[in-house]
Design an enzyme around this catalytic site. Structure first.
Site, short mmCIF file in Angstrom:
data_model
loop_
_atom_site.label_atom_id
_atom_site.label_comp_id
_atom_site.label_asym_id
_atom_site.label_seq_id
_atom_site.Cartn_x
_atom_site.Cartn_y
_atom_site.Cartn_z
N ASP A 202 101.31 44.77 28.10
CA ASP A 202 101.52 44.47 26.68
C ASP A 202 101.52 45.79 25.91
O ASP A 202 100.84 45.94 24.90
CB ASP A 202 100.43 43.54 26.16
CG ASP A 202 100.76 42.94 24.79
OD1 ASP A 202 101.96 42.78 24.49
OD2 ASP A 202 99.82 42.63 24.03
N ASN A 207 98.86 48.88 20.61
CA ASN A 207 97.90 49.07 21.69
C ASN A 207 97.80 50.54 22.11
O ASN A 207 97.36 50.85 23.22
CB ASN A 207 98.26 48.20 22.90
CG ASN A 207 97.76 46.77 22.71
OD1 ASN A 207 96.81 46.53 21.97
ND2 ASN A 207 98.40 45.83 23.39
N ASP A 219 93.43 47.87 25.19
CA ASP A 219 93.65 46.44 25.46
C ASP A 219 94.52 46.19 26.69
O ASP A 219 95.71 45.90 26.59
CB ASP A 219 94.26 45.76 24.23
CG ASP A 219 94.23 44.25 24.35
OD1 ASP A 219 93.66 43.75 25.34
OD2 ASP A 219 94.78 43.56 23.48
#
Length: 322
Positions: A202, A207, A219
């Site tokens: 992701d 992030n 994350d």
């Protein structure tokens, strides 16, 4: 759509008590941070820097799957890759309190990244390339590859049955989803790629954090086996300059690890998957009170018209990444 809210018992007292169960002493200050899937808080610690406490959504990952993520982060940290790794207490990184699994990390301070900045895109490519080089022999048995077509099929059915999708748009949605899945099938058959590898999963701009010149990855909740392009394409922010942005990302990436250019043809596959899966995710989580508050427009026709237009645009622009 009828699932019980999983965070109903996560009260402010529970957050503090969970932290203090590790032998820490809170000053009772807590501040919720942006996190939709999990719950993340900055918690004040007496005579010390605040810590970041992450409570994992019940039922999403097993403890073994979360621990696999923690083990990966520990290894990356040891190898000099800037990540937000969980802290260890009595040899453990994953804890449980009142049926909530949680972890604690140091608070990081830094600046968010700017969309489309070519120098930063080059640096992002370097960081992702370094990550992929260091993990090229790793596997995550508890988080295997999920074929994008499989995920898209499941998500599209969930969206089709969402009560907020206007009935007048269901047929158009079903047709677009079917056309995209057909395109995905053809593209995947035409584009053989290297074996699946460990990815962040992701890796979008939110992030990443610029900590005094050091780009740090945050994350890893969605880390799994996948393809390299999945950690790169989300950083392309402008359609008019997408080739230039991709070029910067790949040039930086190849300072550390070779890139299989055949994967560029799969960006459309992952883009279609992400758009449909994202909408299905909101529908699936609607009973969580955070979601109606964050996505009030989800119930309106304008949201769905825009979603259908986005899917239509993906179809029209398919195959234009080289």
């Amino acid at each position: 759509m009828t699932q019980q809210h999983p965070y109903g018992a996560l009260t402010p007292d529970t957050v503090i008590n969970a932290v203090e169960s590790l032998g820490l002493y809170s000053d009772f200050r807590q501040y919720p941070l942006n996190s939709y899937e999990n719950r993340v808080y900055q918690v004040g610690i007496e005579d010390s820097t605040p810590l970041i406490v992450k409570f994992y959504r019940p039922g999403r990952w097993t403890p073994a799957q979360i621990q696999e993520e923690h083990d990966v982060l520990a290894m990356l940290d040891q190898q000099g890759i800037a990540v937000a790794a969980p802290m260890t207490f009595d040899g453990k990184t994953l804890f449980e309190y009142n049926n909530f699994h949680f972890s604690v990390t140091q608070k990081l301070t830094g600046m968010p990244l700017e969309a489309g900045d070519l120098d930063q895109l080059y640096a992002i490519g370097e960081l992702v390339g370094h990550l992929h080089h260091q993990t090229q022999t790793w596997t995550t048995p508890k988080r295997p590859l999920i074929e994008p077509k499989v995920r898209t099929l499941t998500a599209s059915k969930l969206v089709e049955n969402c009560p907020f999708l206007p009935k007048t748009l269901v047929a158009r949605y079903r047709q677009l989803a079917q056309q995209l899945i057909e395109k995905m099938t053809i593209t995947e058959q035409r584009c053989p790629t290297n074996r699946p590898r460990f990815i962040h999963g992701d890796c979008h701009r939110s992030n990443l954090l610029n900590c005094e010149g050091t780009l740090t990855l945050l994350d890893f909740d969605d880390c799994r086996m996948g393809l390299a392009i999945q950690d790169l394409w989300l950083h392309v922010s402008e359609a008019d300059t997408k080739q230039q942005q991709l070029s910067e990302l790949i040039e930086g990436y190849e300072n550390y690890h070779p890139f299989d250019t055949r994967e560029l043809d799969l960006i459309d596959v992952f883009m279609a998957e992400r758009h449909i899966a994202y909408t299905a995710w909101i529908a699936e989580r609607w009973q969580d009170p955070a979601f109606p508050a964050i996505f009030p427009h989800f119930k309106g026709e304008d949201f769905w018209l825009q979603h259908l237009n986005d899917l239509d645009d993906i179809l029209k622009q398919w195959g234009q990444w080289r």
